[in-house]
Design a protein around this motif. Structure first.
Motif, PDB file in Angstrom:
ATOM      1  N   GLN A  71       0.855  -1.190   0.000  1.00  0.00           N
ATOM      2  CA  GLN A  71       0.000   0.000   0.000  1.00  0.00           C
ATOM      3  C   GLN A  71       0.890   1.239   0.000  1.00  0.00           C
ATOM      4  OE1 GLN A  71      -4.079   1.692   1.702  1.00  0.00           O
ATOM      5  NE2 GLN A  71      -2.774   1.014   3.390  1.00  0.00           N
ATOM      6  N   LEU A  72       0.615   2.124  -0.950  1.00  0.00           N
ATOM      7  CA  LEU A  72       1.283   3.408  -1.032  1.00  0.00           C
ATOM      8  C   LEU A  72       0.286   4.484  -0.607  1.00  0.00           C
ATOM      9  CD1 LEU A  72       3.735   5.144  -1.912  1.00  0.00           C
ATOM     10  CD2 LEU A  72       2.724   5.183  -4.210  1.00  0.00           C
ATOM     11  N   VAL A  73       0.683   5.314   0.355  1.00  0.00           N
ATOM     12  CA  VAL A  73      -0.156   6.380   0.883  1.00  0.00           C
ATOM     13  C   VAL A  73       0.497   7.705   0.510  1.00  0.00           C
ATOM     14  CG1 VAL A  73      -1.213   7.372   2.950  1.00  0.00           C
ATOM     15  CG2 VAL A  73      -0.881   4.892   2.784  1.00  0.00           C
ATOM     16  N   GLU A  74      -0.232   8.546  -0.231  1.00  0.00           N
ATOM     17  CA  GLU A  74       0.345   9.790  -0.733  1.00  0.00           C
ATOM     18  C   GLU A  74      -0.580  10.970  -0.411  1.00  0.00           C
ATOM     19  OE1 GLU A  74       2.473   8.983  -4.828  1.00  0.00           O
ATOM     20  OE2 GLU A  74       0.535   7.939  -4.802  1.00  0.00           O
ATOM     21  N   LEU A  75      -0.076  11.889   0.360  1.00  0.00           N
ATOM     22  CA  LEU A  75      -0.804  13.111   0.681  1.00  0.00           C
ATOM     23  C   LEU A  75      -0.411  14.190  -0.320  1.00  0.00           C
ATOM     24  CD1 LEU A  75      -2.707  14.550   2.665  1.00  0.00           C
ATOM     25  CD2 LEU A  75      -0.721  15.001   4.119  1.00  0.00           C
ATOM     26  N   ALA A  76      -1.394  14.845  -0.906  1.00  0.00           N
ATOM     27  CA  ALA A  76      -1.129  15.880  -1.903  1.00  0.00           C
ATOM     28  C   ALA A  76      -0.270  16.984  -1.310  1.00  0.00           C
ATOM     29  CB  ALA A  76      -2.438  16.457  -2.440  1.00  0.00           C
ATOM     30  N   GLU A  77       0.513  17.627  -2.170  1.00  0.00           N
ATOM     31  CA  GLU A  77       1.465  18.642  -1.715  1.00  0.00           C
ATOM     32  C   GLU A  77       0.781  19.783  -0.973  1.00  0.00           C
ATOM     33  OE1 GLU A  77       5.133  21.342  -3.562  1.00  0.00           O
ATOM     34  OE2 GLU A  77       3.917  20.057  -4.872  1.00  0.00           O
ATOM     35  N   ASP A  78      -0.442  20.133  -1.416  1.00  0.00           N
ATOM     36  CA  ASP A  78      -1.155  21.217  -0.750  1.00  0.00           C
ATOM     37  C   ASP A  78      -2.039  20.737   0.388  1.00  0.00           C
ATOM     38  OD1 ASP A  78      -3.189  19.946  -2.105  1.00  0.00           O
ATOM     39  OD2 ASP A  78      -3.891  21.733  -3.184  1.00  0.00           O
ATOM     40  N   GLY A  79      -2.010  19.435   0.678  1.00  0.00           N
ATOM     41  CA  GLY A  79      -2.840  18.887   1.742  1.00  0.00           C
ATOM     42  C   GLY A  79      -4.297  18.754   1.380  1.00  0.00           C
ATOM     43  N   GLY A  80      -4.633  18.877   0.090  1.00  0.00           N
ATOM     44  CA  GLY A  80      -6.029  18.839  -0.331  1.00  0.00           C
ATOM     45  C   GLY A  80      -6.521  17.517  -0.862  1.00  0.00           C
ATOM     46  N   GLY A  81      -5.729  16.468  -0.731  1.00  0.00           N
ATOM     47  CA  GLY A  81      -6.153  15.168  -1.236  1.00  0.00           C
ATOM     48  C   GLY A  81      -5.265  14.055  -0.715  1.00  0.00           C
ATOM     49  N   LEU A  82      -5.779  12.846  -0.788  1.00  0.00           N
ATOM     50  CA  LEU A  82      -5.070  11.655  -0.336  1.00  0.00           C
ATOM     51  C   LEU A  82      -5.276  10.563  -1.374  1.00  0.00           C
ATOM     52  CD1 LEU A  82      -3.510  10.266   2.058  1.00  0.00           C
ATOM     53  CD2 LEU A  82      -5.765   9.473   2.853  1.00  0.00           C
TER      54      LEU A  82
END
Length: 278
Positions: free
Chosen positions: A121-132
């Motif tokens: 599982q890869l978990v990636e938080l958007a750079e601006d914090g507006g998405g996952l």
């Protein structure tokens, strides 16, 4: 292992960007234990909740009986008369790497699953914090086997700030008829009104919007073609993108082969009333 300060495992991973913080607990099935947006928790808290991974199957397998390649395999029955939600949600995963906004994890498939393999599982938080974005991979170490992948997030029905309860907006092509045993019968019907503990077909991809009026709008999307919606509890609602319907290892098998792993991705994006939705 628990630390002295509380119940969170020692290897908890925290990701941060903008005003968003994501907490992942690898030792507890690699679940997303917390999603805080602007200081507000969005996921129901507790060891059973957050957002957990469903692999190598999603939902229920009727009586725990898996039929594949002319053989019948008995899986552990852990939900009434059925096997439910796979085997890795209670397993300890390992962290492969992590930084401020991304983390990768893995867990090997072992007994009681009949075939050896690995889940990532890869978990990636958007750079601006507006998405996952969450990405699952399932691979075999040997023989091919049927598998499904999906997520089971428990979104809070009410954010606890004096606002109204969440509403759901989605337009499925059909609803899987649910039998008395809570397993799809194989018949497709027109979508009916809730409350639901039901699987829906979205052949163009999952697209569900949750709205806490005046507080937050969160959109769940995925190229997966099935979604289970569960909103029969007072505390939370579940929107579960998955690669097949419940009991789908028997009815809609998708083989994982040495040259063709199973991959699935879901993305959650959100905005508050004064922002544009991604």
């Amino acid at each position: 292992m628990k630390n002295d300060a509380g119940s969170a495992p020692e290897n908890t991973v925290r990701l941060r960007a903008g005003d968003t913080e994501v907490t992942v607990e690898p030792e507890r099935g690699c679940r997303i234990a917390s999603l805080r947006i602007g200081g507000t928790e969005v996921l129901r808290q507790g060891e059973r909740f957050g957002s957990f991974v469903m692999v190598p199957w999603c939902g229920r397998i009727r009586q725990g009986r898996l039929h594949s390649g002319g053989e019948t395999y008995q899986l552990p029955v852990d939900s009434g008369e059925h096997a439910i939600h796979g085997t890795v949600r209670r397993r300890a995963w390992r962290t492969a790497r992590s930084d401020e906004r991304t983390a990768a994890f893995f867990c090997d498939l072992t007994e009681p699953w009949p075939w050896p393999g690995r889940v990532t599982q890869l978990v990636e938080l958007a750079e601006d914090g507006g998405g996952l974005t969450l990405t699952l991979g399932v691979e075999t170490f040997g023989d091919s086997f049927p598998a499904q992948a999906g997520w089971h997030p428990w979104f809070l029905r009410n954010l606890g700030r004096g606002g109204r309860d969440v509403t759901l907006d989605f337009a499925p092509a059909w609803q899987e008829e649910r039998g008395a045993d809570h397993v799809p019968t194989g018949r497709r019907t027109d979508p009916g009104p809730g409350p639901w503990d039901d699987c829906f077909g979205m052949p163009e991809g999952v697209d569900v919007t949750l709205t806490w009026p005046g507080e937050l709008e969160l959109r769940v999307t995925s190229r997966c073609e099935w979604v289970v919606v569960y909103n029969e509890q007072a505390e939370a609602v579940c929107v579960e993108p998955q690669t097949g319907p419940p009991n789908g290892l028997n009815t809609h098998p998708r083989l994982v082969t040495p040259i063709d792993p199973l991959e699935a991705t879901t993305t959650w994006t959100w905005r508050r009333p004064d922002q544009e939705l991604s």
